[in-house]
Design an enzyme around this catalytic site. Structure first.
Site, PDB file in Angstrom:
ATOM      1  N   ARG A   1       0.977  -1.448  -0.065  1.00  0.00           N
ATOM      2  CA  ARG A   1       0.014   0.126  -0.335  1.00  0.00           C
ATOM      3  C   ARG A   1       1.163   1.444   0.216  1.00  0.00           C
ATOM      4  NH1 ARG A   1      -2.655  -3.175   3.646  1.00  0.00           N
ATOM      5  NH2 ARG A   1      -1.288  -3.569   5.312  1.00  0.00           N
TER       6      ARG A   1
ATOM      7  N   ARG B   1       8.063 -10.538  -2.538  1.00  0.00           N
ATOM      8  CA  ARG B   1       7.826 -12.001  -2.481  1.00  0.00           C
ATOM      9  C   ARG B   1       7.034 -12.147  -4.487  1.00  0.00           C
ATOM     10  NH1 ARG B   1       5.387 -13.003   3.249  1.00  0.00           N
ATOM     11  NH2 ARG B   1       4.345 -11.438   2.258  1.00  0.00           N
TER      12      ARG B   1
ATOM     13  N   ARG C   1      10.422  -0.626   8.535  1.00  0.00           N
ATOM     14  CA  ARG C   1      11.051  -0.425  10.313  1.00  0.00           C
ATOM     15  C   ARG C   1      12.594  -0.631   9.829  1.00  0.00           C
ATOM     16  NH1 ARG C   1       7.156   0.553  11.502  1.00  0.00           N
ATOM     17  NH2 ARG C   1       4.868  -0.501  12.970  1.00  0.00           N
TER      18      ARG C   1
ATOM     19  N   GLU D   1      14.063   2.620  18.903  1.00  0.00           N
ATOM     20  CA  GLU D   1      13.448   4.305  18.454  1.00  0.00           C
ATOM     21  C   GLU D   1      13.784   4.471  20.757  1.00  0.00           C
ATOM     22  OE1 GLU D   1      10.967   3.697  16.011  1.00  0.00           O
ATOM     23  OE2 GLU D   1      12.031   3.719  14.235  1.00  0.00           O
TER      24      GLU D   1
ATOM     25  N   HIS E   1      10.520   8.467  13.286  1.00  0.00           N
ATOM     26  CA  HIS E   1       9.619   7.060  13.066  1.00  0.00           C
ATOM     27  C   HIS E   1       8.396   8.396  12.923  1.00  0.00           C
ATOM     28  CE1 HIS E   1       7.861   3.283  13.449  1.00  0.00           C
ATOM     29  NE2 HIS E   1       7.310   3.796  12.870  1.00  0.00           N
TER      30      HIS E   1
ATOM     31  N   GLY F   1       5.875   9.444   9.784  1.00  0.00           N
ATOM     32  CA  GLY F   1       5.625   9.145   8.820  1.00  0.00           C
ATOM     33  C   GLY F   1       3.747   8.580   8.856  1.00  0.00           C
TER      34      GLY F   1
HETATM   35  P1  NDP Z   1       1.561  -3.828   2.592  1.00  0.00           P
HETATM   36  O1  NDP Z   1       1.035  -5.513   3.524  1.00  0.00           O
HETATM   37  O2  NDP Z   1       0.594  -3.486   2.091  1.00  0.00           O
HETATM   38  O3  NDP Z   1       3.027  -3.965   2.156  1.00  0.00           O
HETATM   39  C1  NDP Z   1       3.999  -4.637   2.510  1.00  0.00           C
HETATM   40  C2  NDP Z   1       4.822  -4.887   1.200  1.00  0.00           C
HETATM   41  O4  NDP Z   1       6.437  -5.113   1.925  1.00  0.00           O
HETATM   42  C3  NDP Z   1       3.731  -5.900   0.637  1.00  0.00           C
HETATM   43  O5  NDP Z   1       4.194  -5.515  -0.776  1.00  0.00           O
HETATM   44  C4  NDP Z   1       4.835  -7.335   0.789  1.00  0.00           C
HETATM   45  O6  NDP Z   1       5.142  -7.635  -0.518  1.00  0.00           O
HETATM   46  C5  NDP Z   1       6.422  -6.608   1.197  1.00  0.00           C
HETATM   47  N1  NDP Z   1       7.486  -7.622   1.715  1.00  0.00           N
HETATM   48  C6  NDP Z   1       7.344  -8.484   2.540  1.00  0.00           C
HETATM   49  N2  NDP Z   1       8.514  -9.290   2.493  1.00  0.00           N
HETATM   50  C7  NDP Z   1       9.156  -8.854   1.741  1.00  0.00           C
HETATM   51  C8  NDP Z   1      10.119  -9.269   1.064  1.00  0.00           C
HETATM   52  N3  NDP Z   1      10.716  -9.725   1.795  1.00  0.00           N
HETATM   53  N4  NDP Z   1      11.229  -8.563   0.133  1.00  0.00           N
HETATM   54  C9  NDP Z   1      10.695  -7.209  -0.332  1.00  0.00           C
HETATM   55  N5  NDP Z   1       9.419  -6.982   0.189  1.00  0.00           N
HETATM   56  C10 NDP Z   1       8.338  -7.844   1.308  1.00  0.00           C
HETATM   57  O7  NDP Z   1       1.801  -2.414   4.456  1.00  0.00           O
HETATM   58  P2  NDP Z   1       1.984  -1.196   4.200  1.00  0.00           P
HETATM   59  O8  NDP Z   1       2.529  -0.586   3.189  1.00  0.00           O
HETATM   60  O9  NDP Z   1       0.681  -0.702   4.541  1.00  0.00           O
HETATM   61  O10 NDP Z   1       3.038  -0.414   5.060  1.00  0.00           O
HETATM   62  C11 NDP Z   1       4.341  -1.692   5.427  1.00  0.00           C
HETATM   63  C12 NDP Z   1       5.183  -1.121   6.755  1.00  0.00           C
HETATM   64  O11 NDP Z   1       5.630   0.328   6.378  1.00  0.00           O
HETATM   65  C13 NDP Z   1       4.902  -1.732   7.684  1.00  0.00           C
HETATM   66  O12 NDP Z   1       4.762  -2.857   8.091  1.00  0.00           O
HETATM   67  C14 NDP Z   1       4.606  -1.180   8.724  1.00  0.00           C
HETATM   68  O13 NDP Z   1       6.142  -1.034   9.430  1.00  0.00           O
HETATM   69  C15 NDP Z   1       5.550   0.135   7.566  1.00  0.00           C
HETATM   70  N6  NDP Z   1       5.576   1.795   8.665  1.00  0.00           N
HETATM   71  C16 NDP Z   1       6.032   2.378   8.890  1.00  0.00           C
HETATM   72  C17 NDP Z   1       5.933   3.679   8.787  1.00  0.00           C
HETATM   73  C18 NDP Z   1       6.700   5.083   9.157  1.00  0.00           C
HETATM   74  O14 NDP Z   1       5.845   5.434  10.099  1.00  0.00           O
HETATM   75  N7  NDP Z   1       7.198   4.985   9.012  1.00  0.00           N
HETATM   76  C19 NDP Z   1       3.422   3.826   8.701  1.00  0.00           C
HETATM   77  C20 NDP Z   1       3.242   2.990   8.304  1.00  0.00           C
HETATM   78  C21 NDP Z   1       4.013   1.910   8.006  1.00  0.00           C
HETATM   79  P3  NDP Z   1       4.223  -9.140  -0.495  1.00  0.00           P
HETATM   80  O15 NDP Z   1       3.256  -9.127  -0.689  1.00  0.00           O
HETATM   81  O16 NDP Z   1       4.751  -9.453  -2.060  1.00  0.00           O
HETATM   82  O17 NDP Z   1       4.682 -10.070   0.278  1.00  0.00           O
HETATM   83  C1  DGY Z   2       2.234   1.608  11.760  1.00  0.00           C
HETATM   84  O1  DGY Z   2       1.616   1.870  11.406  1.00  0.00           O
HETATM   85  O2  DGY Z   2       3.164   0.617  11.569  1.00  0.00           O
HETATM   86  C2  DGY Z   2       3.746   3.508  11.954  1.00  0.00           C
HETATM   87  O3  DGY Z   2       5.021   2.904  11.878  1.00  0.00           O
HETATM   88  C3  DGY Z   2       3.689   4.068  12.770  1.00  0.00           C
HETATM   89  O4  DGY Z   2       2.453   4.682  11.862  1.00  0.00           O
END
Ligand code: NDP
Ligand code: DGY
Length: 303
Positions: free
Chosen positions: A139, A161, A220, A249, A268, A270
């Site tokens: 996403r 993946r 992360r 963190e 952190h 985002g």
């Molecule tokens: P999604 O589940 O939509 O996206 C996660 C993506 O990670 C998927 O497309 C998945 O691909 C991919 N992934 C999993 N395993 C691997 C791998 N081995 N190599 C490459 N890609 C991989 O989650 P969101 O996009 O909503 O959020 C992603 C992450 O962002 C959260 O889990 C969180 O940790 C972080 N985050 C950080 C924030 C901040 O404040 N900095 C705010 C919000 C989120 P596939 O489908 O192919 O497995």
């Molecule tokens: C999350 O939601 O995973 C972020 O890291 C903070 O919004």
């Protein structure tokens, strides 16, 4: 008839101390937590058999011990989608700040280092005509790609993946990680933290990057081996890095990464817009209530 709940609340913006969490959770049917709360077997045991729902105010769920939670038949609520735009926007801001050296420039204005306009002073890297690699086109990765394309990005590579049908919208090319790493001018990490992605960005990863490439992580901290990143940045193996997430963190103020001009570290933030945090907290509460009533949760994690 409405649901009546007895609420035990840690009434502070600071994280609840572990001892207070272990005490406060005893006998609870539901638990609302933050990403800074590690929910493991110890917490679940402290809660006891009443606990049927955990609702985290985050989309990331690497702080939750899924196997232990599943074993106990507990449901999980989380906050996907509602923070995608804010996080993508911040990631783009971090990328531009890092690539165009904004924090350094601001510092030079304040400390008198700005002597005159000079042809090569504070030069950085631009997105026009570049190749961008997104590690994890989920996403948030997709929303980042959508925002970067209008800057004139030439190629958009992604790894993960599985190939994503939606990638066509950003002309995304699904490539092996090695190809992404060696061909990208900007690498943006937006995958979830899993055993597979833990330490993914290590010495071997950085050594394959172009010397002029910029590395950005808003997923992360543990996806990155920070010692290897320090080495890559300080030796000139890569141009710069921007991190919204670190391990631990907060990052200690004496951490070596903070001594580097070519490393921009944010705390952190985002999803940190007022409206996004408001929507996240409402969704977290709705998830909790759904779980408590054994009914639908607006965003239930299927695991
Ligand atoms: P999604 O589940 O939509 O996206 C996660 C993506 O990670 C998927 O497309 C998945 O691909 C991919 N992934 C999993 N395993 C691997 C791998 N081995 N190599 C490459 N890609 C991989 O989650 P969101 O996009 O909503 O959020 C992603 C992450 O962002 C959260 O889990 C969180 O940790 C972080 N985050 C950080 C924030 C901040 O404040 N900095 C705010 C919000 C989120 P596939 O489908 O192919 O497995
Ligand atoms: C999350 O939601 O995973 C972020 O890291 C903070 O919004």
């Amino acid at each position: 008839m409405g649901l009546s709940c007895e609420v035990s609340q840690w009434d502070s913006d600071e994280p609840v101390p572990r001892t207070e969490l272990l005490k406060g959770v005893q006998g609870a049917h539901g638990l609302l937590c933050l990403l800074s709360d590690k929910i493991d077997a110890e917490v679940l045991d402290a809660a006891g058999p009443n606990l049927k729902v955990i609702s985290t105010m985050s989309v990331g769920f690497d702080h939750l011990a899924l196997d232990e939670i599943k074993k106990r038949g507990i449901r999980i609520g989380y906050t996907p989608d509602v923070l995608t735009d804010a996080t993508a926007e911040l990631t783009v801001a971090l990328l531009l700040a890092t690539a165009r050296r904004l924090p350094e420039g601001v510092e030079e204005v304040k400390n008198g280092g700005w002597s005159s306009w000079k042809p090569l002073w504070l030069c950085g890297y631009g997105l026009m005509g570049s190749t961008v690699g997104v590690v994890g086109l989920g996403r948030i990765g997709m929303a980042i790609a959508q925002r970067l394309l209008p800057f004139g990005v030439n190629r958009l590579l992604y790894s993960g993946r599985t190939a994503k049908p939606r990638a066509a919208e950003v002309k995304g090319e699904f490539v092996p990680l090695d190809t992404l790493v060696s061909e990208s001018d900007f690498i943006v990490v937006s995958c979830s933290l899993t055993p597979e992605t833990q330490g993914l960005c290590d010495k071997a990863f950085f050594s394959k990057m172009k010397k002029t490439a910029v590395f950005i992580n808003s997923s992360r901290g543990a996806v990155v081996n920070q010692e290897d990143l320090y080495e890559a940045l300080s030796s000139g193996q890569i141009a710069a890095a921007g991190l919204d997430v670190t391990t631990p963190e907060p990052l200690p103020t004496n951490h070596p990464l903070l001594t580097l001009k070519n490393c921009v570290v944010l705390p952190h933030i985002g999803s940190a817009t007022y409206s996004t945090r408001g929507v996240m907290s409402a969704l977290t509460a709705q998830n909790l209530l759904g779980g408590l009533q054994d009914s639908d949760m607006p965003s239930e994690l299927r695991f």
